[in-house]
Design a protein around this motif. Sequence first.
Motif, PDB file in Angstrom:
ATOM      1  N   GLY A 108      -2.309   0.864   2.029  1.00 53.13           N
ATOM      2  CA  GLY A 108      -0.981   0.960   3.327  1.00 53.13           C
ATOM      3  C   GLY A 108      -0.266  -0.148   2.729  1.00 53.13           C
ATOM      4  N   SER A 109       0.873  -0.081   3.496  1.00 45.31           N
ATOM      5  CA  SER A 109       2.041  -1.177   3.508  1.00 45.31           C
ATOM      6  C   SER A 109       2.166  -2.094   4.629  1.00 45.31           C
ATOM      7  N   MET A 110       0.905  -2.102   5.526  1.00 44.59           N
ATOM      8  CA  MET A 110       1.324  -2.871   6.610  1.00 44.59           C
ATOM      9  C   MET A 110       0.526  -4.781   6.106  1.00 44.59           C
ATOM     10  N   ASP A 111       2.191  -5.568   6.289  1.00 39.69           N
ATOM     11  CA  ASP A 111       1.853  -7.155   5.507  1.00 39.69           C
ATOM     12  C   ASP A 111       0.856  -7.572   6.494  1.00 39.69           C
ATOM     13  N   PHE A 112      -0.482  -8.042   6.495  1.00 37.64           N
ATOM     14  CA  PHE A 112      -0.846  -8.854   6.649  1.00 37.64           C
ATOM     15  C   PHE A 112      -1.194  -9.817   6.491  1.00 37.64           C
ATOM     16  N   SER A 113      -0.224 -10.176   5.226  1.00 35.79           N
ATOM     17  CA  SER A 113      -0.030 -11.818   5.169  1.00 35.79           C
ATOM     18  C   SER A 113       0.525 -12.291   6.211  1.00 35.79           C
ATOM     19  N   HIS A 120      -7.434  -5.112  16.350  1.00 33.53           N
ATOM     20  CA  HIS A 120      -7.485  -3.959  15.274  1.00 33.53           C
ATOM     21  C   HIS A 120      -6.606  -3.644  14.041  1.00 33.53           C
ATOM     22  N   LEU A 121      -7.088  -4.203  13.215  1.00 29.47           N
ATOM     23  CA  LEU A 121      -6.533  -4.321  11.632  1.00 29.47           C
ATOM     24  C   LEU A 121      -6.842  -2.645  11.378  1.00 29.47           C
ATOM     25  N   ARG A 122      -5.556  -2.309  10.822  1.00 27.03           N
ATOM     26  CA  ARG A 122      -5.418  -0.859  10.331  1.00 27.03           C
ATOM     27  C   ARG A 122      -4.138  -0.733   9.137  1.00 27.03           C
ATOM     28  N   ASP A 123      -4.113   0.297   8.462  1.00 27.40           N
ATOM     29  CA  ASP A 123      -3.671   0.320   7.478  1.00 27.40           C
ATOM     30  C   ASP A 123      -2.839   1.914   7.016  1.00 27.40           C
ATOM     31  N   ASN A 124      -1.168   1.421   6.927  1.00 26.57           N
ATOM     32  CA  ASN A 124      -0.698   3.102   7.144  1.00 26.57           C
ATOM     33  C   ASN A 124       0.325   2.788   5.782  1.00 26.57           C
ATOM     34  N   LEU A 125       0.391   4.272   5.508  1.00 27.69           N
ATOM     35  CA  LEU A 125       2.237   4.170   4.401  1.00 27.69           C
ATOM     36  C   LEU A 125       2.615   5.445   4.238  1.00 27.69           C
ATOM     37  N   ASP A 126       3.701   5.231   5.139  1.00 23.99           N
ATOM     38  CA  ASP A 126       4.840   6.260   5.220  1.00 23.99           C
ATOM     39  C   ASP A 126       4.418   7.412   6.319  1.00 23.99           C
ATOM     40  N   GLY A 127       3.656   6.324   7.443  1.00 24.28           N
ATOM     41  CA  GLY A 127       3.616   6.714   9.011  1.00 24.28           C
ATOM     42  C   GLY A 127       1.773   6.976   9.133  1.00 24.28           C
ATOM     43  N   HIS A 128       1.433   7.492   7.980  1.00 23.83           N
ATOM     44  CA  HIS A 128       0.262   8.455   7.763  1.00 23.83           C
ATOM     45  C   HIS A 128      -1.158   6.921   7.715  1.00 23.83           C
ATOM     46  N   TRP A 129      -2.427   7.335   7.941  1.00 26.40           N
ATOM     47  CA  TRP A 129      -3.511   6.241   8.079  1.00 26.40           C
ATOM     48  C   TRP A 129      -3.529   6.912   6.326  1.00 26.40           C
ATOM     49  N   ALA A 188     -10.835 -10.260  15.860  1.00 29.22           N
ATOM     50  CA  ALA A 188     -10.365  -8.889  14.814  1.00 29.22           C
ATOM     51  C   ALA A 188     -11.034  -8.395  14.621  1.00 29.22           C
ATOM     52  N   VAL A 189     -11.162  -7.101  13.929  1.00 27.00           N
ATOM     53  CA  VAL A 189     -11.911  -5.561  13.360  1.00 27.00           C
ATOM     54  C   VAL A 189     -11.006  -4.692  12.389  1.00 27.00           C
ATOM     55  N   VAL A 190     -12.133  -3.859  11.308  1.00 30.89           N
ATOM     56  CA  VAL A 190     -10.995  -3.662  10.748  1.00 30.89           C
ATOM     57  C   VAL A 190     -11.926  -2.692  10.820  1.00 30.89           C
ATOM     58  N   GLU A 191     -10.244  -0.789  11.826  1.00 37.74           N
ATOM     59  CA  GLU A 191     -11.063  -0.152  11.950  1.00 37.74           C
ATOM     60  C   GLU A 191     -10.229   1.034  11.780  1.00 37.74           C
ATOM     61  N   LEU A 192     -10.915   2.156  10.769  1.00 38.95           N
ATOM     62  CA  LEU A 192     -10.583   2.742   9.655  1.00 38.95           C
ATOM     63  C   LEU A 192     -10.554   4.317  10.346  1.00 38.95           C
ATOM     64  N   ALA A 193      -9.588   5.101  10.277  1.00 43.15           N
ATOM     65  CA  ALA A 193      -9.319   5.970  10.838  1.00 43.15           C
ATOM     66  C   ALA A 193      -8.527   7.304   9.888  1.00 43.15           C
ATOM     67  N   TRP A 194      -8.886   8.481  10.165  1.00 44.66           N
ATOM     68  CA  TRP A 194      -7.869   9.339   8.612  1.00 44.66           C
ATOM     69  C   TRP A 194      -7.417  10.876   9.259  1.00 44.66           C
TER      70      TRP A 194
END
Length: 157
Positions: A104-109, A88-97, A124-130
């Motif tokens: 955000g800051s997730m290092d996908f590379s 499940h691929l999701r991103d965040n910045l400073d602990g927040h979606w 894999a799936v991109v999963e968005l949440a707010w």
Amino acid sequence: APERKTPQQLDQQAGVLKDIAAICRAHGLQMNLHNHTYEVQDGEYELSETLKRFADVKLGPDLDWLTRAGVDPADFLKRHGERVVFLHLRDNLDGHWVEGVGDGSMDFSAIRDLVEQVGSVEHAVVELAWEAGFEPTRPLRETLKLSREHIRETMGW
């Protein structure tokens, strides 16, 4: 459970998971365990206890829930890589979606490099949440498109 699961609860849970896995196999599906924070908090207690009881179960970690639980996704993939078949691929910045993957800051590379080393990830799936109260700045369709493009650029998928 409101408290740490007991050995009996974990035994019962593993039994149910094995039953679900058998149903999946009968229908040509690969079951995998998705995590939220509670399964991997406390030194990965619940996950570790589940793996003791169901040694050949596959994993489908949510990289952001790992992060929120204080587990480094890269370290998790290094330790459990041979079991990981789904992400499940999701991103965040400073602990927040954030609005989309790539904002955000997730290092996908780095995740891509580990996934290539492991060689077991099939999907894999991109999963968005707010967060509650979040107000999108762009249409969902655009955010999904940008998220997909970021994964293609950073992970080559």
